[in-house]
Write a protein that holds these residues in place. Structure first.
Motif, short mmCIF file in Angstrom:
data_model
loop_
_atom_site.label_atom_id
_atom_site.label_comp_id
_atom_site.label_asym_id
_atom_site.label_seq_id
_atom_site.Cartn_x
_atom_site.Cartn_y
_atom_site.Cartn_z
N LEU A 1 -48.08 4.00 -15.66
CA LEU A 1 -47.43 3.16 -15.12
C LEU A 1 -46.64 3.87 -13.65
CD1 LEU A 1 -45.83 0.91 -17.92
CD2 LEU A 1 -47.68 0.33 -16.12
N LEU A 2 -46.74 3.56 -12.61
CA LEU A 2 -45.95 4.23 -11.62
C LEU A 2 -44.65 3.20 -11.33
CD1 LEU A 2 -48.49 5.39 -9.01
CD2 LEU A 2 -46.93 6.82 -10.42
N THR A 3 -43.81 4.02 -10.98
CA THR A 3 -42.66 3.02 -10.38
C THR A 3 -42.03 3.97 -9.02
OG1 THR A 3 -41.04 4.59 -11.86
CG2 THR A 3 -41.99 2.49 -12.64
N VAL A 4 -41.29 3.06 -8.32
CA VAL A 4 -40.58 3.42 -7.13
C VAL A 4 -39.32 2.99 -7.38
CG1 VAL A 4 -41.67 1.89 -5.73
CG2 VAL A 4 -40.68 4.01 -4.65
N SER A 5 -38.28 3.86 -7.08
CA SER A 5 -36.85 3.54 -7.06
C SER A 5 -36.14 4.02 -5.76
CB SER A 5 -36.48 3.85 -8.09
OG SER A 5 -34.98 3.84 -8.27
N PRO A 6 -35.47 3.11 -5.15
CA PRO A 6 -35.70 1.56 -5.35
C PRO A 6 -36.69 0.97 -4.65
CG PRO A 6 -34.19 2.19 -3.09
CD PRO A 6 -34.70 3.44 -3.75
N GLU A 7 -36.93 -0.27 -5.13
CA GLU A 7 -38.14 -0.95 -4.49
C GLU A 7 -37.86 -1.66 -3.40
OE1 GLU A 7 -39.70 -3.63 -7.45
OE2 GLU A 7 -40.30 -2.07 -8.95
N ILE A 8 -36.48 -1.77 -3.19
CA ILE A 8 -35.99 -2.55 -1.77
C ILE A 8 -34.88 -1.56 -1.37
CG2 ILE A 8 -35.08 -4.34 -0.81
CD1 ILE A 8 -36.68 -6.21 -2.91
N ALA A 9 -34.98 -1.10 0.07
CA ALA A 9 -33.86 -0.30 0.64
C ALA A 9 -33.41 -1.11 1.79
CB ALA A 9 -34.34 0.86 0.48
#
Length: 105
Positions: free
Chosen positions: A6-14
């Motif tokens: 599982l890949l995540t990116v943070s934040p997803e909305i900037a």
């Protein structure tokens, strides 16, 4: 068994604010952190829509951290932009909203 990573990116909305004189901290580099549920992530190419961004001109990479430079973000018009980050574990996307809170007097 081949476990899906599982890949995540943070934040997803900037949000980036074109207003340099603003009270808020919106006029700043945007840092996106990519993480994998297992192992490390190697960042590859980065796109704004279909446009390939240029490392050091548009962004920098430090491990899983991608920093979109304000000198690049300030050249964009007010809109929502989908940033795609390619990695060796797959791709992730984040949305950058460019706004301008500058008061026109």
């Amino acid at each position: 068994t081949n476990k899906k990573i599982l890949l995540t990116v943070s934040p997803e909305i900037a949000t980036f604010d074109l207003n340099e004189e603003g009270e808020g901290d919106g006029y700043a580099d945007v840092v996106l952190t990519v993480a994998a549920s297992n192992g490390t992530v190697t960042i590859g190419d980065i796109y704004n829509g279909d446009t390939t961004l240029t490392k050091t001109t548009h962004y920098t990479v430090d491990g899983g951290k991608v920093t979109l430079l304000k000198t690049y973000l300030e050249t964009l018009d007010e809109d929502d932009y989908t940033i795609t980050i390619e990695t060796d574990q797959g791709d992730v996307t984040a949305v950058i909203t460019i706004e301008d809170t500058t008061e026109t007097g």
